[in-house]
Enzyme design. Sequence first.
Site, mmCIF file in Angstrom:
data_model
loop_
_atom_site.group_PDB
_atom_site.id
_atom_site.type_symbol
_atom_site.label_atom_id
_atom_site.label_comp_id
_atom_site.label_asym_id
_atom_site.label_seq_id
_atom_site.Cartn_x
_atom_site.Cartn_y
_atom_site.Cartn_z
ATOM 1 N N HIS A 22 0.833 -1.203 0.000
ATOM 2 C CA HIS A 22 0.000 0.000 0.000
ATOM 3 C C HIS A 22 0.867 1.252 0.000
ATOM 4 O O HIS A 22 0.883 2.002 -0.961
ATOM 5 C CB HIS A 22 -0.910 -0.048 1.224
ATOM 6 C CG HIS A 22 -2.025 0.939 1.219
ATOM 7 N ND1 HIS A 22 -2.255 1.834 0.206
ATOM 8 C CD2 HIS A 22 -2.998 1.183 2.125
ATOM 9 C CE1 HIS A 22 -3.308 2.564 0.482
ATOM 10 N NE2 HIS A 22 -3.779 2.196 1.641
ATOM 11 N N HIS B 234 -1.196 0.801 -12.175
ATOM 12 C CA HIS B 234 -2.093 1.082 -11.048
ATOM 13 C C HIS B 234 -3.355 0.257 -11.220
ATOM 14 O O HIS B 234 -3.810 0.061 -12.353
ATOM 15 C CB HIS B 234 -2.444 2.572 -11.026
ATOM 16 C CG HIS B 234 -3.044 3.025 -9.731
ATOM 17 N ND1 HIS B 234 -4.373 2.868 -9.447
ATOM 18 C CD2 HIS B 234 -2.481 3.620 -8.649
ATOM 19 C CE1 HIS B 234 -4.603 3.364 -8.243
ATOM 20 N NE2 HIS B 234 -3.483 3.823 -7.729
ATOM 21 N N ASP C 123 3.742 7.280 -7.112
ATOM 22 C CA ASP C 123 4.974 6.921 -6.406
ATOM 23 C C ASP C 123 6.221 7.017 -7.265
ATOM 24 O O ASP C 123 7.332 6.926 -6.749
ATOM 25 C CB ASP C 123 4.856 5.489 -5.862
ATOM 26 C CG ASP C 123 3.952 5.440 -4.661
ATOM 27 O OD1 ASP C 123 3.924 6.436 -3.927
ATOM 28 O OD2 ASP C 123 3.269 4.421 -4.463
HETATM 29 N N1 ACO Z 1 6.151 -3.479 -14.454
HETATM 30 C C1 ACO Z 1 6.066 -4.425 -15.426
HETATM 31 N N2 ACO Z 1 4.912 -5.024 -15.776
HETATM 32 C C2 ACO Z 1 3.800 -4.645 -15.121
HETATM 33 C C3 ACO Z 1 3.819 -3.667 -14.107
HETATM 34 C C4 ACO Z 1 5.048 -3.064 -13.786
HETATM 35 N N3 ACO Z 1 5.123 -2.113 -12.841
HETATM 36 N N4 ACO Z 1 2.577 -3.499 -13.627
HETATM 37 C C5 ACO Z 1 1.796 -4.342 -14.302
HETATM 38 N N5 ACO Z 1 2.528 -5.035 -15.222
HETATM 39 C C6 ACO Z 1 2.030 -5.992 -16.216
HETATM 40 C C7 ACO Z 1 1.623 -7.302 -15.564
HETATM 41 O O1 ACO Z 1 2.694 -8.205 -15.544
HETATM 42 C C8 ACO Z 1 0.506 -7.734 -16.472
HETATM 43 O O2 ACO Z 1 1.080 -8.231 -17.654
HETATM 44 P P1 ACO Z 1 0.423 -9.525 -18.392
HETATM 45 O O3 ACO Z 1 -0.983 -9.111 -18.706
HETATM 46 O O4 ACO Z 1 1.276 -9.753 -19.597
HETATM 47 O O5 ACO Z 1 0.510 -10.629 -17.393
HETATM 48 C C9 ACO Z 1 -0.183 -6.427 -16.880
HETATM 49 O O6 ACO Z 1 0.844 -5.426 -16.766
HETATM 50 C C10 ACO Z 1 -1.370 -6.055 -15.986
HETATM 51 O O7 ACO Z 1 -0.914 -5.943 -14.646
HETATM 52 P P2 ACO Z 1 -1.706 -6.417 -13.350
HETATM 53 O O8 ACO Z 1 -0.713 -6.958 -12.388
HETATM 54 O O9 ACO Z 1 -2.860 -7.256 -13.730
HETATM 55 O O10 ACO Z 1 -2.271 -5.041 -12.826
HETATM 56 P P3 ACO Z 1 -2.848 -4.809 -11.375
HETATM 57 O O11 ACO Z 1 -3.909 -3.775 -11.533
HETATM 58 O O12 ACO Z 1 -3.230 -6.076 -10.706
HETATM 59 O O13 ACO Z 1 -1.591 -4.244 -10.581
HETATM 60 C C11 ACO Z 1 -0.046 -2.778 -9.566
HETATM 61 C C12 ACO Z 1 -1.403 -2.907 -10.287
HETATM 62 C C13 ACO Z 1 0.010 -3.724 -8.356
HETATM 63 C C14 ACO Z 1 0.071 -1.335 -9.068
HETATM 64 C C15 ACO Z 1 1.077 -3.104 -10.565
HETATM 65 O O14 ACO Z 1 0.981 -2.268 -11.692
HETATM 66 C C16 ACO Z 1 2.460 -2.991 -9.922
HETATM 67 O O15 ACO Z 1 2.906 -3.909 -9.261
HETATM 68 N N6 ACO Z 1 3.149 -1.822 -10.109
HETATM 69 C C17 ACO Z 1 4.441 -1.600 -9.499
HETATM 70 C C18 ACO Z 1 4.277 -1.260 -8.012
HETATM 71 C C19 ACO Z 1 3.781 0.151 -7.789
HETATM 72 O O16 ACO Z 1 4.262 1.106 -8.406
HETATM 73 N N7 ACO Z 1 2.813 0.285 -6.881
HETATM 74 C C20 ACO Z 1 2.273 1.599 -6.507
HETATM 75 C C21 ACO Z 1 0.848 1.751 -6.929
HETATM 76 S S1 ACO Z 1 0.290 3.406 -6.554
HETATM 77 C C22 ACO Z 1 -0.144 3.380 -4.897
HETATM 78 O O17 ACO Z 1 -0.353 2.347 -4.307
HETATM 79 C C23 ACO Z 1 -0.232 4.692 -4.173
#
Ligand code: ACO
Length: 466
Positions: free
Chosen positions: A285, A324, A380
């Site tokens: 989070h 996100h 972030d």
């Molecule tokens: N880097 C590389 N690939 C990514 C990333 C990333 N940061 N984020 C998502 N993807 C890819 C996934 O692997 C997936 O690929 P696929 O369809 O080929 O398997 C696709 O993009 C969709 O991603 P999901 O994981 O389904 O997206 P979800 O909505 O579940 O996740 C999350 C969102 C957790 C924020 C994710 O994007 C992530 O881990 N980002 C990096 C961590 C981060 O920056 N978090 C801060 C969020 S902002 C906040 O909390 C204030």
Amino acid sequence: MATEQQTRDAAADGGTATGSESLTVTDNRTGRTYELPIDDGTVRAMDLRQIKADEGEFGMMAYDPAFTNTASCRSTITYIDGEAGVLEHRGYSIEQLCERSTFLEVAYLLIFGELPTQPQLDRWVYDITHHTFAHEDVKQFFEGFRYDAHPMGMLLAGVGALSTFYPDAKDIDDPEERYMAAVRTIAKVPTLAAFSYRHNMGLPYVYPDNDLSFPENFLSMMFKKTEVKYEPDPRLARALDVLFILHADHEQNCSTNAVRGVGSSGVDPYSAVAAGVAALYGPLHGGANEAVLRMLRAIGSVDNIPDFLERVKNREEKLMGFGHRVYKNYDPRARIIQQHMEEVFEATEYNPLVEIARELEKHALDDEFFTSRKLYPNVDFYSGIIYEALEIPTEMFTVIFAIPRTAGWIAQWMEMSDDPEQKIARPRQIYTGEREREYAAIDERQGPEKIVGPPARRPKRQRRGA
Ligand code: ACO
């Protein structure tokens, strides 16, 4: 589950729209059909309960682990359109609020629903400014923490402890108590946050200074040394205030859901807000900006970006600060932070990580892997760089997040408390365990050979003192 395409195909194959705001569900176990009203694009989960295979059954439930498709409340506080990259509080865009408001004005807007008039704002700022002091016993309480206690753990305990100092806050239906709880939490969380930092640094705690604005006072409580009066750089104070506005509320996220869930028991607001702090403490989070800094340092130079992105595409790395759950477009908060970076670096030492971050963003936004997955910078991606420029250590990042989010938590807690549809939050479960087993005496029990217990002990880290 039918995909959108399958649904469209079904419609093309003769599905007929009746124009009625309802959902017709056929239970293929019984052949019975039910009509569920659709209200605001939702059906009520309780309307499923009437669906039963036989009369003695409990009735159908909705299964939604992690609430990914369940609206848990009606709210008028924050609107997000993740596809369009829009964030509004009480109908005002985050861009306008950051440009024209202060954090305390936005806190008022979140809690009371309207932007304050000048006399309302003067009173609000006066009340918050005059409740920033923590009871001396709270200070002593903080002194009892270990020298290296995590600041978020200290804040969590400190906010929970406030409930013992203000027992009248238990009267959650008394408007005056509610107002005082709003004022006290927003006013005192920065004081406790700064205490936690000073405790880690082994520095004496700094008392609030009523001559300073909300962000200036926080900088003073963090960084004042021997000077008689701390004079914060106005550019840094404004940048911090904008960061506070950007983090003030974000509708039903994990910590807000925790505040609403715990608050639904009727507990006092300090305890409910402490639940929010606990949820924010978790790395999924509040901790992504710290991971961004680690990633940028590991990349080390602009020349290494193409290699790094190849590793991301091969799933060996994650591009932290990108993507996100809700935003499938540029996070509007990331754009606003970018606009304030220049003025921060005018007032502080230049952080070479900025260059890497900017180039990384450019490369990623030019790459089909990221654009096809709608992965854009989130709040972030740049916030950690700014906090670092302000000389805020990484363990304090989530603590800084909690300061403005307190306003959102209080606003959401008040809305929940006034909502006649809300009652104590109590989800259902699908029980998958054993039933009606015969109790065995201890010498008749048969189980796995392995003794269940803690894993082998790791060497204890060095502790100071007893
Ligand atoms: N880097 C590389 N690939 C990514 C990333 C990333 N940061 N984020 C998502 N993807 C890819 C996934 O692997 C997936 O690929 P696929 O369809 O080929 O398997 C696709 O993009 C969709 O991603 P999901 O994981 O389904 O997206 P979800 O909505 O579940 O996740 C999350 C969102 C957790 C924020 C994710 O994007 C992530 O881990 N980002 C990096 C961590 C981060 O920056 N978090 C801060 C969020 S902002 C906040 O909390 C204030």
